[in-house]
Design a protein around this motif. Sequence first.
Motif, PDB file in Angstrom:
ATOM      1  N   PHE A  49     -37.553  22.980 -42.630  1.00 23.58           N
ATOM      2  CA  PHE A  49     -36.115  23.197 -42.067  1.00 23.58           C
ATOM      3  C   PHE A  49     -35.961  24.307 -43.375  1.00 23.58           C
ATOM      4  N   ALA A  50     -36.656  24.366 -44.344  1.00 27.82           N
ATOM      5  CA  ALA A  50     -35.478  25.720 -45.137  1.00 27.82           C
ATOM      6  C   ALA A  50     -36.247  27.302 -44.515  1.00 27.82           C
ATOM      7  N   LEU A  51     -37.451  26.830 -44.047  1.00 34.73           N
ATOM      8  CA  LEU A  51     -37.850  27.966 -42.848  1.00 34.73           C
ATOM      9  C   LEU A  51     -37.077  28.252 -42.068  1.00 34.73           C
ATOM     10  N   TRP A  52     -37.069  27.047 -40.752  1.00 34.29           N
ATOM     11  CA  TRP A  52     -36.008  27.193 -40.123  1.00 34.29           C
ATOM     12  C   TRP A  52     -34.839  28.115 -39.950  1.00 34.29           C
ATOM     13  N   VAL A  53     -34.575  27.282 -41.257  1.00 32.79           N
ATOM     14  CA  VAL A  53     -32.948  28.071 -41.221  1.00 32.79           C
ATOM     15  C   VAL A  53     -32.723  29.583 -42.381  1.00 32.79           C
ATOM     16  N   VAL A  54     -33.467  30.146 -43.307  1.00 31.05           N
ATOM     17  CA  VAL A  54     -34.645  31.848 -42.821  1.00 31.05           C
ATOM     18  C   VAL A  54     -34.056  32.048 -41.426  1.00 31.05           C
ATOM     19  N   TYR A  55     -35.435  31.728 -40.771  1.00 33.06           N
ATOM     20  CA  TYR A  55     -35.290  32.331 -39.263  1.00 33.06           C
ATOM     21  C   TYR A  55     -33.816  32.450 -38.298  1.00 33.06           C
ATOM     22  N   GLY A  56     -33.030  30.782 -38.830  1.00 36.46           N
ATOM     23  CA  GLY A  56     -31.936  31.349 -37.944  1.00 36.46           C
ATOM     24  C   GLY A  56     -30.911  32.562 -38.648  1.00 36.46           C
ATOM     25  N   VAL A  57     -30.921  32.131 -39.841  1.00 37.92           N
ATOM     26  CA  VAL A  57     -30.339  33.626 -40.711  1.00 37.92           C
ATOM     27  C   VAL A  57     -30.711  35.184 -40.419  1.00 37.92           C
ATOM     28  N   THR A  59     -32.269  35.398 -37.394  1.00 37.98           N
ATOM     29  CA  THR A  59     -31.648  36.361 -36.102  1.00 37.98           C
ATOM     30  C   THR A  59     -30.606  35.679 -35.415  1.00 37.98           C
ATOM     31  N   GLY A  60     -30.028  35.730 -36.717  1.00 43.36           N
ATOM     32  CA  GLY A  60     -28.374  35.614 -36.037  1.00 43.36           C
ATOM     33  C   GLY A  60     -28.305  34.305 -35.022  1.00 43.36           C
ATOM     34  N   ALA A  61     -29.589  33.578 -34.937  1.00 40.39           N
ATOM     35  CA  ALA A  61     -29.236  32.685 -34.189  1.00 40.39           C
ATOM     36  C   ALA A  61     -28.163  31.027 -34.967  1.00 40.39           C
ATOM     37  N   PRO A  63     -26.706  28.836 -34.446  1.00 43.90           N
ATOM     38  CA  PRO A  63     -27.048  27.311 -33.966  1.00 43.90           C
ATOM     39  C   PRO A  63     -27.851  26.830 -34.429  1.00 43.90           C
ATOM     40  N   VAL A  64     -29.022  27.329 -34.688  1.00 42.41           N
ATOM     41  CA  VAL A  64     -30.505  26.791 -35.152  1.00 42.41           C
ATOM     42  C   VAL A  64     -30.250  26.683 -36.733  1.00 42.41           C
ATOM     43  N   THR A  65     -29.166  27.179 -37.123  1.00 42.93           N
ATOM     44  CA  THR A  65     -29.344  27.472 -38.519  1.00 42.93           C
ATOM     45  C   THR A  65     -27.997  26.586 -39.133  1.00 42.93           C
ATOM     46  N   PHE A  66     -27.568  26.682 -38.591  1.00 44.20           N
ATOM     47  CA  PHE A  66     -26.745  25.066 -38.949  1.00 44.20           C
ATOM     48  C   PHE A  66     -27.393  23.755 -38.516  1.00 44.20           C
ATOM     49  N   ALA A  67     -27.960  23.823 -37.666  1.00 43.23           N
ATOM     50  CA  ALA A  67     -28.312  22.199 -37.380  1.00 43.23           C
ATOM     51  C   ALA A  67     -30.018  21.697 -38.074  1.00 43.23           C
ATOM     52  N   ASN A  68     -30.784  23.153 -38.660  1.00 43.64           N
ATOM     53  CA  ASN A  68     -31.285  23.020 -39.246  1.00 43.64           C
ATOM     54  C   ASN A  68     -30.949  23.221 -41.276  1.00 43.64           C
ATOM     55  N   SER A  69     -29.687  23.185 -41.019  1.00 46.24           N
ATOM     56  CA  SER A  69     -29.136  23.512 -42.586  1.00 46.24           C
ATOM     57  C   SER A  69     -28.610  21.633 -43.198  1.00 46.24           C
TER      58      SER A  69
END
Length: 91
Positions: A49-57, A59-61, A63-69
């Motif tokens: 989940f931490a990696l998904w948050v970094v990815y979301g930030v 790439t500016g995604a 929704p991905v950032t919020f959900a995975n945070s």
Amino acid sequence: MNEIIANGFGVAAALCSITSFAPQMLKIWRERDASSVSLKTYALTVSCFALWVVYGVMTGAWPVTFANSCALVMSAGVLLMKWRFGREPDA
């Protein structure tokens, strides 16, 4: 694909990810016992989940950032309770 339908699936997936940890957290908290929880599994889950948050930030995604945070907070809660309430196996 219709954007409304796609967003509906995205919201449903986010809610499932976020709430999937609640039953485990409640069980551990009530019983004060996390011996049945796998430390390695939750350490990997938190890392994921931490990696998904970094990815979301990156790439500016948002929704991905919020959900995975949110899922990161929930899974980290289980991991912290594992460290606090985990019982050592009998020697």
